[in-house]
Design an enzyme around this catalytic site. Structure first.
Site, PDB file in Angstrom:
ATOM      1  N   GLU A   1      47.774  39.084  36.422  1.00 16.74           N
ATOM      2  CA  GLU A   1      47.175  37.765  36.203  1.00 16.74           C
ATOM      3  C   GLU A   1      45.690  37.758  36.561  1.00 16.74           C
ATOM      4  O   GLU A   1      44.993  36.777  36.299  1.00 16.74           O
ATOM      5  CB  GLU A   1      47.934  36.688  37.000  1.00 16.74           C
ATOM      6  CG  GLU A   1      47.728  36.729  38.501  1.00 16.74           C
ATOM      7  CD  GLU A   1      48.654  37.687  39.258  1.00 16.74           C
ATOM      8  OE1 GLU A   1      48.732  37.538  40.491  1.00 16.74           O
ATOM      9  OE2 GLU A   1      49.278  38.572  38.639  1.00 16.74           O
TER      10      GLU A   1
ATOM     11  N   HIS B   1      48.556  43.234  39.882  1.00 17.63           N
ATOM     12  CA  HIS B   1      48.643  41.806  39.572  1.00 17.63           C
ATOM     13  C   HIS B   1      47.916  41.546  38.257  1.00 17.63           C
ATOM     14  O   HIS B   1      46.711  41.341  38.219  1.00 17.63           O
ATOM     15  CB  HIS B   1      48.093  40.967  40.724  1.00 17.63           C
ATOM     16  CG  HIS B   1      49.103  40.832  41.812  1.00 17.63           C
ATOM     17  ND1 HIS B   1      49.884  39.721  41.963  1.00 17.63           N
ATOM     18  CD2 HIS B   1      49.517  41.719  42.739  1.00 17.63           C
ATOM     19  CE1 HIS B   1      50.720  39.903  42.963  1.00 17.63           C
ATOM     20  NE2 HIS B   1      50.519  41.108  43.457  1.00 17.63           N
TER      21      HIS B   1
ATOM     22  N   CYS C   1      54.242  43.367  40.146  1.00 14.88           N
ATOM     23  CA  CYS C   1      54.316  43.837  41.521  1.00 14.88           C
ATOM     24  C   CYS C   1      55.763  43.830  42.012  1.00 14.88           C
ATOM     25  O   CYS C   1      56.564  44.677  41.624  1.00 14.88           O
ATOM     26  CB  CYS C   1      53.382  43.013  42.410  1.00 14.88           C
ATOM     27  SG  CYS C   1      53.078  43.735  44.035  1.00 14.88           S
TER      28      CYS C   1
END
Length: 178
Positions: free
Chosen positions: A156, A154, A57
């Site tokens: 993750e 994102h 990001c």
């Protein structure tokens, strides 16, 4: 940084528009100059040493800005419908790219961004896009360069992005490429 094997640049606050020659627009959140400065310094050392860099990001945005890129300061259609909530989105990824090798051609990613790349920085190539053409991923244009990639989403979150982090870890284990 001399003991660091790789640099992961995470998401977070908006980057100071002055860093890409712009004035803050109506929807820009207050920047954090100390964070901007620290991350710019860390990125410069990582690139000088040839260690792997992965931007998530804000991290992707900062990588682009250091090469003369600019940001679109507000993408309302990409902003979360519910503040603080990451929303799934399927993106297109160039198959013969670092991101394509890790993510596949159409992964589902989780987004929470209201800004994105407007002009991509020099030496980078866009390798992932949303359906409306917003750049969702970029990497070093030179495939022989050290691992340098960024994902607007994102990474993750979700299962489709795990392999990207695994590739990043493998690149860190391999050591500097300069």
């Amino acid at each position: 940084m001399e003991r660091v094997d790789a640099l992961l640049m995470s998401g977070g606050a908006d980057i100071d528009p002055a860093l890409y020659g712009a004035r803050p627009g109506e929807f820009v959140f207050p920047p954090h100059p100390a964070r901007d400065a620290a991350e710019l310094a860390a990125l410069a050392v990582a690139e000088r040493r040839g260690i792997p860099v992965l931007g998530v990001c804000r991290g992707l945005q900062l990588i682009s800005i250091t090469r003369g890129g600019t940001l679109d300061q507000h993408l309302p259609e990409h902003s979360p419908a519910v503040p603080g909530r990451y929303e799934p989105r399927t993106i297109r990824v160039k198959p013969d790219s670092l991101l394509g090798g890790a993510l596949g051609p159409s992964p589902t990613v989780y987004c929470h961004h209201h800004q994105g790349i407007d002009k991509l920085g020099a030496g980078l190539v866009a390798t992932a896009w949303s359906d409306d053409g917003v750049i969702e991923g970029a990497e070093a244009e030179d495939p022989s360069a050290p691992f340098l990639a960024g994902l607007q989403a994102h990474g993750e979150l979700g299962e489709d992005t795990v392999a990207l982090f695994e590739a990043f870890i493998e690149a860190a284990k391999a050591g500097p490429r300069r």
